[in-house]
Design a protein around this motif. Structure first.
Motif, short mmCIF file in Angstrom:
data_model
loop_
_atom_site.label_atom_id
_atom_site.label_comp_id
_atom_site.label_asym_id
_atom_site.label_seq_id
_atom_site.Cartn_x
_atom_site.Cartn_y
_atom_site.Cartn_z
N UNK A 163 0.72 -1.24 0.03
CA UNK A 163 -0.18 0.01 0.13
C UNK A 163 0.59 1.45 0.08
N UNK A 164 0.17 2.46 -0.58
CA UNK A 164 0.97 3.44 -0.47
C UNK A 164 1.13 4.12 0.93
N UNK A 165 0.33 3.63 1.80
CA UNK A 165 0.39 3.90 3.44
C UNK A 165 1.61 3.50 3.94
N UNK A 166 1.94 2.16 3.51
CA UNK A 166 2.95 1.44 4.03
C UNK A 166 4.27 2.08 3.81
N UNK A 167 4.25 2.32 2.48
CA UNK A 167 5.66 3.23 1.84
C UNK A 167 5.77 4.49 2.49
N UNK A 168 4.71 5.37 2.96
CA UNK A 168 4.61 6.66 3.37
C UNK A 168 5.15 6.45 4.93
N UNK A 169 4.96 5.50 5.44
CA UNK A 169 5.21 5.39 7.04
C UNK A 169 6.56 4.70 7.13
N UNK A 191 12.55 0.75 -2.27
CA UNK A 191 11.25 0.53 -1.80
C UNK A 191 10.23 1.14 -2.56
N UNK A 192 9.27 0.23 -3.35
CA UNK A 192 8.43 0.93 -4.06
C UNK A 192 6.94 0.53 -4.04
N UNK A 193 6.14 1.34 -4.33
CA UNK A 193 4.83 0.92 -4.46
C UNK A 193 4.15 1.33 -6.00
N UNK A 194 3.28 0.15 -6.44
CA UNK A 194 3.14 0.44 -7.78
C UNK A 194 1.56 0.90 -7.74
N UNK A 195 1.44 2.30 -8.21
CA UNK A 195 0.20 2.67 -8.44
C UNK A 195 -0.82 2.54 -9.50
N UNK A 196 -0.01 2.05 -10.77
CA UNK A 196 -0.59 1.71 -11.76
C UNK A 196 0.63 0.79 -12.55
N UNK A 198 2.68 1.34 -15.19
CA UNK A 198 4.02 1.92 -15.38
C UNK A 198 4.52 2.96 -14.64
N UNK A 199 3.47 3.17 -13.53
CA UNK A 199 3.64 4.32 -12.43
C UNK A 199 4.17 3.74 -11.00
N UNK A 200 5.11 3.95 -10.63
CA UNK A 200 5.68 3.69 -9.41
C UNK A 200 5.89 4.85 -8.26
N UNK A 201 5.80 4.67 -7.18
CA UNK A 201 6.46 5.55 -6.12
C UNK A 201 7.66 4.89 -5.25
N UNK A 202 8.48 5.65 -5.29
CA UNK A 202 9.70 5.08 -4.54
C UNK A 202 10.29 5.64 -3.16
N UNK A 203 10.82 4.89 -2.48
CA UNK A 203 11.72 5.53 -1.45
C UNK A 203 13.05 4.66 -1.25
N UNK A 204 14.10 5.40 -0.86
CA UNK A 204 15.32 4.64 -0.83
C UNK A 204 16.31 5.07 0.42
N UNK A 205 16.14 4.14 1.24
CA UNK A 205 17.01 4.40 2.47
C UNK A 205 18.39 3.95 2.05
N UNK A 206 19.43 4.81 2.78
CA UNK A 206 21.03 4.68 2.54
C UNK A 206 21.79 5.05 3.73
N UNK A 207 21.51 4.05 4.75
CA UNK A 207 22.67 4.25 5.89
C UNK A 207 23.87 3.82 5.73
N UNK A 208 24.22 3.09 4.59
CA UNK A 208 25.77 2.75 4.80
C UNK A 208 26.36 4.22 4.27
N UNK A 209 25.71 4.98 3.66
CA UNK A 209 26.30 6.28 3.32
C UNK A 209 26.04 7.51 4.24
N UNK A 210 25.56 6.95 5.34
CA UNK A 210 25.27 8.04 6.40
C UNK A 210 24.14 9.01 5.98
N UNK A 211 23.13 8.48 5.21
CA UNK A 211 21.84 9.19 4.78
C UNK A 211 20.79 8.45 5.01
#
Length: 275
Positions: A163-169, A191-196, A198-211
């Motif tokens: 769900x989009x909610x899971x990605x947002x949280x 991390x992705x959520x497929x809205x349709x 060919x349309x995706x929303x994404x988030x990308x944790x990057x802790x090894x880079x300190x971000x």
């Protein structure tokens, strides 16, 4: 810093969107320690250092093998200096051609062509630890998009939220995830959520880079392209749109072109200087 360090935002045409990157167009003579220090001083997820056509990328904590958004930023900086055209950048993973052009609105668009991209399975123990680090359960996953690891110059686990909610949280254990990712040499988690289709929303944790999180991630977008192609999750050829950075207040827009007759993935976006 005495070096000519430029600051760009990639995958947005607004300085307050997309992902900031540092760009050094003439890094000749800079030591590894100096490049790392510059990246740490800037504090962006990556800074690109160009020496001729050789390019290297540093996060605030370490060198990374490939970075898509810093490549797009570098290509736009070169186009603004020399005019649009094509350059083949030599990355740690192999050659990456980048083309720049102006769109009808006068913006410079850059398209990178990844090294040959592929996917591999993610082991059950690694998946269990990854989900535990994220605070996710198996019920949070989209069963139509199974977990895999994608490669397009760097390794990125691809994990699809139901769900989009899971990605947002997104609220994860930074140190625990950083330890796992460093041990496996993963760059970011896609991390992705497929809205349709060919349309995706994404988030990308990057802790090894300190971000904590990358607002826009071209390398992971290319890895997602390989994932969709190899699992036959989109009809080919395909153009996939990824919205990223919305949950951080830094919206970005990535376009991924996937073809059946080539292993490489194309990622297109804009970049603008931060003044």
């Amino acid at each position: 810093m005495s070096e000519a360090v430029q600051r760009y935002v990639a995958f947005s045409d607004h300085p307050d969107g997309g992902n900031p990157a540092g760009v050094v167009l003439d890094a000749a003579g800079l030591s590894d320690d100096r490049m790392l220090a510059i990246a740490a001083d800037l504090g962006y997820s990556e800074t690109a250092f160009l020496c001729g056509t050789d390019i290297r990328y540093f996060s605030p904590l370490a060198e990374v093998p490939f970075c898509g958004h810093a490549t797009i930023a570098t290509a736009v900086a070169l186009a603004e200096r020399d005019g649009p055209g094509e350059v083949v950048l030599a990355t740690a993973g192999g050659p990456v051609p980048v083309k720049t052009r102006r769109d009808p609105d006068g913006r410079i668009l850059a398209t990178l062509t990844s090294v040959p991209a592929r996917i591999s399975p993610i082991g059950p123990a690694d998946l269990e630890e990854l989900l535990a680090s994220l605070g996710w359960g198996t019920a949070d996953l989209d069963p139509a998009l199974p977990p895999r690891i994608g490669y397009a110059g760097a390794w990125h686990p691809v994990i699809a939220a139901a769900t989009r909610r899971r990605l947002a949280a997104l609220d994860y254990d930074f140190d625990r995830l950083a330890t796992l990712m460093a041990a496996r040499e993963w760059t970011t988690i896609q991390l992705v959520w497929r809205e349709a289709g060919s349309l995706f929303h994404s988030r990308n944790p990057f802790p090894p880079g300190g971000v904590v999180e990358d607002p826009a991630t071209g390398a992971a977008a290319a890895a997602l392209g390989a994932y969709l192609r190899d699992l036959q999750l989109v009809p080919l050829p395909a153009t996939v749109t990824i919205h990223q950075g919305e949950d951080l207040g830094r919206p970005g827009h990535l376009v991924v072109d996937i073809r059946a007759d080539r292993a490489e993935i194309e990622v297109t976006g804009t970049a603008v200087a931060i003044t």
